[in-house]
Design a protein around this motif. Structure first.
Motif, PDB file in Angstrom:
ATOM      1  N   ILE A 182      12.741  25.913  16.298  1.00 23.39           N
ATOM      2  CA  ILE A 182      11.839  25.700  15.164  1.00 23.39           C
ATOM      3  C   ILE A 182      10.434  26.069  15.629  1.00 23.39           C
ATOM      4  O   ILE A 182      10.011  25.670  16.718  1.00 23.39           O
ATOM      5  N   ARG A 183       9.726  26.808  14.829  1.00 25.91           N
ATOM      6  CA  ARG A 183       8.347  27.175  15.173  1.00 25.91           C
ATOM      7  C   ARG A 183       7.359  26.119  14.662  1.00 25.91           C
ATOM      8  O   ARG A 183       6.471  25.692  15.376  1.00 25.91           O
ATOM      9  N   SER A 184       7.504  25.727  13.372  1.00 29.27           N
ATOM     10  CA  SER A 184       6.571  24.751  12.815  1.00 29.27           C
ATOM     11  C   SER A 184       7.205  24.000  11.646  1.00 29.27           C
ATOM     12  O   SER A 184       8.175  24.453  11.045  1.00 29.27           O
ATOM     13  N   LEU A 185       6.620  22.850  11.365  1.00 28.92           N
ATOM     14  CA  LEU A 185       7.008  22.036  10.218  1.00 28.92           C
ATOM     15  C   LEU A 185       5.722  21.510   9.603  1.00 28.92           C
ATOM     16  O   LEU A 185       4.857  20.988  10.304  1.00 28.92           O
ATOM     17  N   HIS A 186       5.585  21.681   8.284  1.00 31.02           N
ATOM     18  CA  HIS A 186       4.437  21.163   7.552  1.00 31.02           C
ATOM     19  C   HIS A 186       5.002  20.246   6.478  1.00 31.02           C
ATOM     20  O   HIS A 186       5.724  20.694   5.599  1.00 31.02           O
TER      21      HIS A 186
ATOM     22  N   GLY B 106       0.809  -1.203   0.000  1.00 28.36           N
ATOM     23  CA  GLY B 106       0.000   0.000   0.000  1.00 28.36           C
ATOM     24  C   GLY B 106       0.843   1.253   0.000  1.00 28.36           C
ATOM     25  O   GLY B 106       1.957   1.264   0.515  1.00 28.36           O
ATOM     26  N   VAL B 107       0.292   2.294  -0.603  1.00 26.06           N
ATOM     27  CA  VAL B 107       0.889   3.630  -0.574  1.00 26.06           C
ATOM     28  C   VAL B 107      -0.204   4.579  -0.111  1.00 26.06           C
ATOM     29  O   VAL B 107      -1.315   4.569  -0.647  1.00 26.06           O
ATOM     30  N   TRP B 108       0.109   5.355   0.915  1.00 30.45           N
ATOM     31  CA  TRP B 108      -0.822   6.327   1.486  1.00 30.45           C
ATOM     32  C   TRP B 108      -0.230   7.724   1.355  1.00 30.45           C
ATOM     33  O   TRP B 108       0.904   7.956   1.793  1.00 30.45           O
ATOM     34  N   ALA B 109      -0.985   8.667   0.799  1.00 27.97           N
ATOM     35  CA  ALA B 109      -0.573  10.067   0.842  1.00 27.97           C
ATOM     36  C   ALA B 109      -0.666  10.519   2.293  1.00 27.97           C
ATOM     37  O   ALA B 109      -1.561  10.101   3.028  1.00 27.97           O
ATOM     38  N   MET B 110       0.285  11.328   2.739  1.00 28.05           N
ATOM     39  CA  MET B 110       0.263  11.804   4.131  1.00 28.05           C
ATOM     40  C   MET B 110       0.587  13.290   4.180  1.00 28.05           C
ATOM     41  O   MET B 110       1.204  13.847   3.280  1.00 28.05           O
ATOM     42  N   GLU B 111       0.109  13.903   5.256  1.00 23.84           N
ATOM     43  CA  GLU B 111       0.413  15.297   5.550  1.00 23.84           C
ATOM     44  C   GLU B 111       0.541  15.408   7.063  1.00 23.84           C
ATOM     45  O   GLU B 111      -0.247  14.809   7.797  1.00 23.84           O
ATOM     46  N   ASP B 112       1.552  16.125   7.520  1.00 21.56           N
ATOM     47  CA  ASP B 112       1.676  16.344   8.962  1.00 21.56           C
ATOM     48  C   ASP B 112       2.021  17.798   9.247  1.00 21.56           C
ATOM     49  O   ASP B 112       2.574  18.497   8.406  1.00 21.56           O
ATOM     50  N   MET B 113       1.606  18.228  10.427  1.00 16.50           N
ATOM     51  CA  MET B 113       1.887  19.585  10.898  1.00 16.50           C
ATOM     52  C   MET B 113       2.383  19.465  12.328  1.00 16.50           C
ATOM     53  O   MET B 113       1.731  18.824  13.163  1.00 16.50           O
ATOM     54  N   LEU B 114       3.541  20.029  12.597  1.00 12.59           N
ATOM     55  CA  LEU B 114       4.114  20.023  13.940  1.00 12.59           C
ATOM     56  C   LEU B 114       4.348  21.470  14.368  1.00 12.59           C
ATOM     57  O   LEU B 114       4.868  22.270  13.586  1.00 12.59           O
ATOM     58  N   ARG B 115       3.968  21.785  15.599  1.00 12.63           N
ATOM     59  CA  ARG B 115       4.174  23.134  16.140  1.00 12.63           C
ATOM     60  C   ARG B 115       4.899  23.013  17.471  1.00 12.63           C
ATOM     61  O   ARG B 115       4.429  22.340  18.379  1.00 12.63           O
ATOM     62  N   TRP B 116       6.061  23.679  17.555  1.00 14.00           N
ATOM     63  CA  TRP B 116       6.876  23.657  18.762  1.00 14.00           C
ATOM     64  C   TRP B 116       6.444  24.769  19.712  1.00 14.00           C
ATOM     65  O   TRP B 116       5.906  25.786  19.278  1.00 14.00           O
TER      66      TRP B 116
END
Length: 120
Positions: A76-80, A60-70
């Protein structure tokens, strides 16, 4: 034939770093806990493309998206992030299990903190 679930048997969790060294389940948990303990995270998997190869194997292959906020004060403030999970599945005792999982990023948008160098 059922479709693979996203459940993973804890006893089967293992990760390999690029140098080939295998990490144990405890090492993975400690790394993740240390890396994002104070981070607010959102993680989404979308649009699975699952191919059943046999009665006991699938990919399987799944598209993914993540958002991290410190938290305030972190360098680091954020990572998308945007990417894909590449997985293999195995059917054991009538249950589909994740056998392998690899995350590849297509893009990461990182926002640095506005803290002046040397100040915290």
């Amino acid at each position: 034939m059922g479709s693979p679930s996203t459940g993973m048997s804890p006893s089967s969790i293992i990760a390999r770093k690029r140098d080939g060294y295998a990490l144990t389940r405890g090492e993975i948990a400690a790394f993740v806990r240390n890396a994002i303990d104070d981070v607010t995270t959102v993680h989404h998997g979308h649009m699975p493309e699952i191919e059943v190869l046999s009665p006991t194997r699938a990919t399987g292959v799944w598209a993914m998206e993540d958002m991290l906020r410190w938290p305030d004060g972190a360098p680091i403030r954020s990572l998308h992030g945007y990417g894909h999970y590449h997985e293999t599945y195995e059917r054991i005792d009538g249950q589909w299990r994740i056998k392998t999982m690899r995350l590849s990023y297509l893009r990461m948008d990182v926002s640095a903190s506005t803290i002046a160098p040397g100040r915290r």
